[in-house]
Motif scaffolding. Structure first.
Motif, PDB file in Angstrom:
ATOM      1  N   TRP A 130      -5.255   3.012  -2.545  1.00 47.85           N
ATOM      2  CA  TRP A 130      -3.793   2.459  -1.217  1.00 47.85           C
ATOM      3  C   TRP A 130      -2.930   1.718  -2.193  1.00 47.85           C
ATOM      4  O   TRP A 130      -1.768   2.062  -1.482  1.00 47.85           O
ATOM      5  N   ILE A 131      -3.130   0.920  -2.778  1.00 48.97           N
ATOM      6  CA  ILE A 131      -2.277   0.164  -3.285  1.00 48.97           C
ATOM      7  C   ILE A 131      -1.342   0.541  -4.476  1.00 48.97           C
ATOM      8  O   ILE A 131      -1.454   1.499  -4.534  1.00 48.97           O
ATOM      9  N   PHE A 172       0.661  -1.266  -0.108  1.00 49.31           N
ATOM     10  CA  PHE A 172       0.000   0.023   0.224  1.00 49.31           C
ATOM     11  C   PHE A 172       0.877   1.168   0.571  1.00 49.31           C
ATOM     12  O   PHE A 172       1.062   2.084   0.789  1.00 49.31           O
TER      13      PHE A 172
END
Length: 318
Positions: free
Chosen positions: A71-72, A23
Motif C-alpha cells: 500500500w505504501i 498509502f
C-alpha cells in the motif's frame, strides 16, 4: 505491528487524509475499513478518521508487513541532471528561472523528467535538502507559467512554507510583475478588469459575463510609436490572463500565436526568429507573510530580463 513517527511535513492534517497520501496504492475503501476495524492507534489511543495528527505523534499500524509494502507510497526519482537556474533559495523556498519552452508541471507520462517541477525535485533530493522519509509531502511550486512564458517560479521546500505561500498567493501578498513587448503605442498606465471563461476546444480564454474575474495593471516603460515595452502586474492569476487582456486592448504581445497579430508575428519571425509570445515573469516582491516574515519587502528579478531589453533595442531600431 508497524510503528512510525509523524514528521513536521506530515503533521497538521486529518488522519484519514494522511493515510490516503501515505498509502497511495491502497483503495480508499481499504483505508476506511482498517480505520473502522481499529487497526491504527495514535499515541496508543484509537485513531479515528477525523483525528488530527501532529509532529512527533506515534502511529501504530496493526497490519501485515506484506500489506504495508503493497500500500505504501513509492517515491522513485530517476538520476536525471537538474537543469535550471536558481535565482534565490534558503531552507524554506527556492526561486527558479524557467526557460521558455519548458513545462512547469508534467501533463502526461512522457513529460516525466522534462519539466521544472521534476528538475526541482531532482535537485533537492540530490543535494539532500528534503527528507525522503516524508511520505505525504513533496516540494511543490505555487505559481505556474505557460510553457512558452519564461521567468520566476516559486517553490516550497517544506509543508509549512507551502501552506504559507499558497495562502499568500490567495491574499495577493506576493506581487508578480511581467515584462512584455507589444504591437502598438501605449503612453499611459491602464488596467484591464473583466470576466473570462475558457474555451476548452481551442485551449483559449474568452470574455464571459459569468466567468472568472481577472485584473491586471499595465505600465508602459518605453515605446517607439510602433511597439511598446510594457510592465504588467497581476492582481488575479488566471490562465492566459495577460495575453488575453492585451489582445482585447488591441495591443497584442508580439509572437503570441493564440492571441497575437498574424502579420506582425510573421514579419518579426522572419526578422528575428520570434515564434512564441515575448513574455517574462521578471520580478516578484514579497509582502508580509506569516511564518515567512523575513521575506517582507524583498524583491527578486529574473536573470533573463536583459534578454528582453536587448530584443527591445533590436525591434525598436527597425
Amino acid at each position: 505491528m508497524i510503528e512510525i513517527t509523524i514528521s513536521k511535513n506530515d503533521a497538521n492534517q486529518r488522519f484519514d487524509r494522511f493515510l490516503r497520501k501515505y498509502f497511495e496504492n491502497a483503495p480508499l475503501s481499504v483505508i476506511q475499513k482498517n480505520i473502522r476495524k481499529k487497526n491504527f492507534k495514535i499515541n496508543d489511543k484509537r485513531a479515528k478518521a477525523d483525528t488530527f495528527v501532529y509532529e512527533n505523534d506515534k502511529i501504530k499500524m496493526y497490519i501485515s508487513d506484506e500489506n504495508y509494502e503493497k500500500w505504501i507510497t513509492k517515491t522513485d526519482f530517476k538520476p536525471i541532471d537538474f537543469n535550471f537556474d536558481i535565482v534565490f533559495e534558503d531552507e524554506n523556498i527556492i526561486l527558479m528561472d524557467k526557460d521558455s519552452g519548458v513545462l512547469t508541471h508534467s501533463t502526461n507520462k512522457n513529460d516525466y523528467g522534462n519539466n521544472l517541477v521534476d528538475f526541482m525535485l531532482s535537485y533537492l533530493y540530490k543535494t539532500q535538502q528534503v527528507d525522503k522519509s516524508d511520505k505525504t509531502f513533496n516540494p511543490a511550486v505555487v505559481n505556474r507559467l505557460d510553457r512558452n512564458t519564461a521567468g520566476i517560479v516559486i517553490g516550497a521546500k517544506n509543508a509549512d512554507s507551502l501552506r504559507a505561500l499558497n495562502e499568500a498567493i490567495r491574499e495577493n501578498k506576493i506581487e508578480k510583475y511581467y515584462l512584455t513587448l507589444v504591437k502598438g503605442e501605449i503612453t499611459k498606465n491602464f488596467t484591464v478588469d473583466t470576466n473570462i471563461s475558457k474555451n476548452e476546444n481551442k485551449n483559449k480564454i474568452k470574455s464571459s459575463k459569468d466567468g472568472f474575474r481577472i485584473i491586471t495593471h499595465f505600465r508602459p516603460i518605453e515605446s517607439n510609436g510602433e511597439y511598446t515595452l510594457l510592465e504588467c502586474l497581476l492582481v488575479t492569476g488566471k490562465t492566459h490572463q495577460i495575453r488575453f487582456s492585451l489582445a482585447q486592448n488591441k495591443t497584442p504581445i508580439i509572437g503570441d500565436r493564440k492571441y497575437g497579430d498574424k502579420n506582425t508575428n510573421k514579419f518579426l519571425n522572419e526578422k528575428f526568429k520570434i515564434n512564441n509570445q515575448i513574455l517574462l515573469a521578471y520580478k516578484i516582491v514579497f509582502n508580509e507573510i506569516e511564518n515567512l516574515e523575513y521575506l517582507k519587502n524583498k524583491s527578486f528579478e529574473s536573470k533573463k530580463t536583459n534578454d528582453i531589453l536587448k530584443l527591445k533595442e533590436r525591434i525598436f531600431s527597425l
